[in-house]
Design an enzyme around this catalytic site. Sequence first.
Site, short mmCIF file in Angstrom:
data_model
loop_
_atom_site.label_atom_id
_atom_site.label_comp_id
_atom_site.label_asym_id
_atom_site.label_seq_id
_atom_site.Cartn_x
_atom_site.Cartn_y
_atom_site.Cartn_z
N ARG A 216 -82.97 12.70 -23.99
CA ARG A 216 -82.87 13.75 -25.01
C ARG A 216 -81.42 13.99 -25.41
O ARG A 216 -81.11 14.27 -26.56
CB ARG A 216 -83.51 15.05 -24.50
CG ARG A 216 -83.17 16.27 -25.33
CD ARG A 216 -84.21 17.39 -25.29
NE ARG A 216 -84.67 17.75 -23.96
CZ ARG A 216 -83.96 18.43 -23.06
NH1 ARG A 216 -82.73 18.81 -23.33
NH2 ARG A 216 -84.48 18.71 -21.89
N ASP B 34 -77.75 15.49 -49.30
CA ASP B 34 -78.93 14.73 -48.90
C ASP B 34 -78.86 13.42 -49.67
O ASP B 34 -79.14 13.36 -50.87
CB ASP B 34 -80.20 15.53 -49.23
CG ASP B 34 -81.48 14.76 -48.86
OD1 ASP B 34 -81.43 13.52 -48.76
OD2 ASP B 34 -82.53 15.42 -48.70
C1 LIG Z 1 -88.42 12.19 -47.82
C2 LIG Z 1 -87.25 13.07 -48.04
C3 LIG Z 1 -86.87 14.00 -47.07
C4 LIG Z 1 -87.67 14.21 -45.79
O1 LIG Z 1 -87.60 13.11 -44.96
P1 LIG Z 1 -88.77 12.75 -43.87
O2 LIG Z 1 -88.23 11.54 -43.22
O3 LIG Z 1 -90.01 12.53 -44.66
O4 LIG Z 1 -88.88 13.93 -42.97
C5 LIG Z 1 -85.76 14.76 -47.32
N1 LIG Z 1 -85.04 14.64 -48.45
C6 LIG Z 1 -85.39 13.76 -49.41
C7 LIG Z 1 -84.57 13.67 -50.65
C8 LIG Z 1 -86.50 12.95 -49.24
O5 LIG Z 1 -86.85 12.10 -50.21
#
Ligand SMILES: *Cc1c(COP(=O)(O)O)cnc(C)c1O
Length: 387
Positions: free
Chosen positions: A46, A172
């Site tokens: 972990r 992101d």
């Molecule tokens: C898919 C996605 C997420 C979430 O990711 P997961 O791996 O599905 O939890 C977050 N941000 C964006 C822009 C995404 O396309």
Amino acid sequence: MNPHTLLGAFERAPGDPHRPSSTPIHQTATFAQESPESFGRYDYARSDHPTRGVLESLAARLDGGAGSLAYASGMAAIAATFRMLDAGGRVLLHHECYGGTARLLEDLAATRGIVVRRADLVDAAEADYDRLLDAGIDLVLVESLTNPSWRAPDLRALGRACRRAGARLAVDATALSPWWQRPIALGADLVIHSATKLLGGHGDVTAGLVTARDHEVLARLAWLRNAEGCALAPFDAWLLLRGMRTLGVRLDRQGASASVVAARLAERDDLRRVHFVGLPNHPDAIRHARQASGPGVAISLETGDAERSAAMLRRLRRFPIAVSFGSIDSSASLPFFMSHASVPPGRPKPPRDLIRLSIGLEDPEDLLADLTDALDATRHAVAGAHA
Ligand SMILES: *Cc1c(COP(=O)(O)O)cnc(C)c1O
């Protein structure tokens, strides 16, 4: 270093006397200690783990940060980023964002007193950023390309404004991956990836990564991850690492194919809009070219008719209807009903007729033939139905 070379220039198994040519999966939860008081490099999976560690050092180099941490999914990575906020912390968010992010923030606002401000961070000018950040914002979160209309916020201007205001900028970066954009070099403090998409690239693992620009932030994230136990499992870390090795060749080809497909779709007279940042008439084409080196693999189109869009998806043969994007296999989705279904009521959602295509490794002419057939067939069906 050339980025293709960088993808292979890492130690496969640091400290392993057998010097394996591929990183081993250490499928173990614990590591024996010399004595109760002395800890080796690893003690418990972990906290830190050798297979995951190799993945994390490669990710950190690709993103150009102090370090990366791997999580069980992209959402776990986003949740970890929000955990950096104190109760009552303030977040500024572009109004169009991934449905899961919107859903999580809605809950954090209700249960932890996180204050969420939403604004248009794409069409805003740098002076607007200063005004928006003035309200004691702690964290700004934007997507490298907003999903699903693929608008590109000005990351350098946002980074400068965040520094003036003492806020952190989190990007992101799922839609572009480090192959096409390195947000830390543009001014971001944190880079988040849903590695389920482009980085993994094979649709076989859910994973997330957070890369921090500086060590202090990284240490806090690592502390929280150990405390909360949301790290990526060894086998999944290995799968992700294996997928990442071919990131460059996959994305060079998928991006080129997506550009061909988008350009040809844009020539049709029966589509309301084609959203793809690689098209010359995309509103952010010039800005994007200054801050990224490729267009992404996903194209959104609006047919103007939700029934036609659904009929078209059902007719496609080379695009399985599936959420997610970025895999070597093409896929198609209706975000309103699928990836963005979790957007809370009253928040902006993509239009019902918006189709999102993810372009894989198949021949782009075969993909275009399939798309053309489905669009031609449904143009008349729906026109007739409404007559
Ligand atoms: C898919 C996605 C997420 C979430 O990711 P997961 O791996 O599905 O939890 C977050 N941000 C964006 C822009 C995404 O396309």
